[in-house]
Design an enzyme around this catalytic site. Structure first.
Site, PDB file in Angstrom:
ATOM      1  N   LYS A  51      -7.955 -42.148  46.002  1.00 53.45           N
ATOM      2  CA  LYS A  51      -8.489 -43.105  45.030  1.00 53.45           C
ATOM      3  C   LYS A  51      -8.825 -42.380  43.722  1.00 53.45           C
ATOM      4  O   LYS A  51      -8.533 -42.880  42.635  1.00 53.45           O
ATOM      5  CB  LYS A  51      -9.718 -43.819  45.611  1.00 53.45           C
ATOM      6  N   GLN A  95     -17.071 -46.339  50.475  1.00 60.00           N
ATOM      7  CA  GLN A  95     -16.040 -46.173  51.506  1.00 60.00           C
ATOM      8  C   GLN A  95     -16.605 -46.477  52.892  1.00 60.00           C
ATOM      9  O   GLN A  95     -17.661 -45.978  53.264  1.00 60.00           O
ATOM     10  CB  GLN A  95     -15.487 -44.726  51.443  1.00 60.00           C
ATOM     11  N   ASP A 118     -13.840 -54.058  45.746  1.00 55.98           N
ATOM     12  CA  ASP A 118     -13.283 -54.258  47.090  1.00 55.98           C
ATOM     13  C   ASP A 118     -13.215 -55.752  47.436  1.00 55.98           C
ATOM     14  O   ASP A 118     -12.559 -56.134  48.405  1.00 55.98           O
ATOM     15  CB  ASP A 118     -14.199 -53.601  48.138  1.00 55.98           C
TER      16      ASP A 118
HETATM   17  N1  GUN Z   1     -12.164 -48.392  54.638  1.00 58.45           N
HETATM   18  C1  GUN Z   1     -10.934 -48.780  55.034  1.00 58.45           C
HETATM   19  N2  GUN Z   1     -10.373 -49.607  54.121  1.00 58.45           N
HETATM   20  C2  GUN Z   1     -11.285 -49.732  53.141  1.00 58.45           C
HETATM   21  C3  GUN Z   1     -11.285 -50.451  51.908  1.00 58.45           C
HETATM   22  O1  GUN Z   1     -10.341 -51.165  51.542  1.00 58.45           O
HETATM   23  N3  GUN Z   1     -12.409 -50.319  51.160  1.00 58.45           N
HETATM   24  C4  GUN Z   1     -13.467 -49.575  51.543  1.00 58.45           C
HETATM   25  N4  GUN Z   1     -14.531 -49.528  50.744  1.00 58.45           N
HETATM   26  N5  GUN Z   1     -13.503 -48.899  52.671  1.00 58.45           N
HETATM   27  C5  GUN Z   1     -12.410 -48.972  53.458  1.00 58.45           C
END
Ligand code: GUN
Length: 284
Positions: A51, A95, A118
């Site tokens: 990211k 996350q 998200d």
């Molecule tokens: N963990 C697995 N997929 C995601 C996601 O799309 N966003 C976040 N914040 N955590 C994750």
């Protein structure tokens, strides 16, 4: 059979975001993303690194907050509240999964909905439900882009989603419905699963079980999208679909890796750009 090239579609999205970012910067706005990671989960560390790399690639400002495993709920909450107040941070992503002693719902509820890139906040989830949203959840949005890249029209098709998580399955079904598919959501308790999936023109697998979808479960000529990210018996990365056996039966299929994975991060970039525009009153 055609393999959908997630890397290529993803690159096109990032190029579009990078171009828009350049225009935004000329107006004095640099999109900023804060990424919070708690603890040492190796998979999460890889995702967070990717990211950050993507942010750099498209010209965003990004800041990583790596908190120790023993972080308290109060400490985490207070970080989110500080980030909510900062003008240079347009998107906040925590996350998941969090260590067991922390409550992910509490954190998600605290993130300002306009910075919730998200789209996990209940306000944004509700907005998606009624089709009036700013942000789409990254993985389902990425899947829709991949389906669009095939040129297959979703309207009127039978779409089956395997999996009902809040992050993928449920919003995935909603986005397919918005495009006028006839949608069925299936899960671990579904009876006659193979019969249902075998009727799908579009099949989205998001169950988290290695090579779960076998050829007999797939309709001839179907579009198959694999959201899974698992390890097979030899420790090799694989999806929820038994790719080798299914590929010759469908019209389009996504590989793992190189399918949905790169798209998720590109859609996060798209959402962060949207957040920066919204927070700065930029419409075009
Ligand atoms: N963990 C697995 N997929 C995601 C996601 O799309 N966003 C976040 N914040 N955590 C994750």
């Amino acid at each position: 059979m055609n393999i959908i090239d997630g890397k290529a579609v993803s690159k096109a999205v990032r190029e579009r975001v990078a171009e828009e970012t350049e225009r935004l910067k000329k107006k004095g706005v640099t999109p900023g993303l804060a990424v919070i990671i708690v603890g040492e989960d190796p998979a999460s560390q890889v995702y967070v690194r990717n990211k950050e790399k993507a942010c750099e690639e498209v010209g965003f400002y990004s800041e990583k907050f790596a908190l120790p495993e023993n972080t308290t709920q109060e400490e985490l909450n207070s970080l989110v509240q500080k980030l909510n107040q900062r003008d240079d941070i347009n998107g906040i992503l925590c996350q998941l999964p969090l260590p067991a002693h922390l409550d992910d719902k509490e954190v998600i509820n605290l993130i300002s909905p306009i910075k919730d890139v998200d789209a996990f906040h209940p306000e944004n989830v509700g907005a998606i439900m009624i089709g009036d949203y700013h942000f789409l959840p990254c993985t389902p949005a990425g899947v829709m882009e991949l389906i669009h890249s095939t040129g297959v029209d979703v309207c009127g098709k039978k779409a089956v989603v395997i999996g009902r998580s809040n992050i993928v399955g449920k919003p995935m079904a909603m986005l397919l419905l918005h495009e006028n598919a006839t949608v069925e959501i299936t899960h671990s308790r579904t009876r006659n699963l193979s019969e249902i999936t075998a009727g799908a023109d579009i099949l989205v697998a998001a169950i988290g079980k290695a090579k779960f979808v076998t050829a007999d479960m797939v309709k001839e000529g179907a579009v198959v999208i694999d959201v899974g990210m698992n390890r097979d018996e030899n420790g090799k990365l694989c999806g929820d679909v038994d790719f080798e056996n299914v590929k010759d039966k469908c019209s389009y299929i996504t590989p793992v890796p190189g399918g949905v994975g790169p798209m998720t991060i590109s859609m996060l970039m798209q959402n962060t750009l949207t957040a920066a525009k919204l927070q700065n009153g930029i419409k075009d």
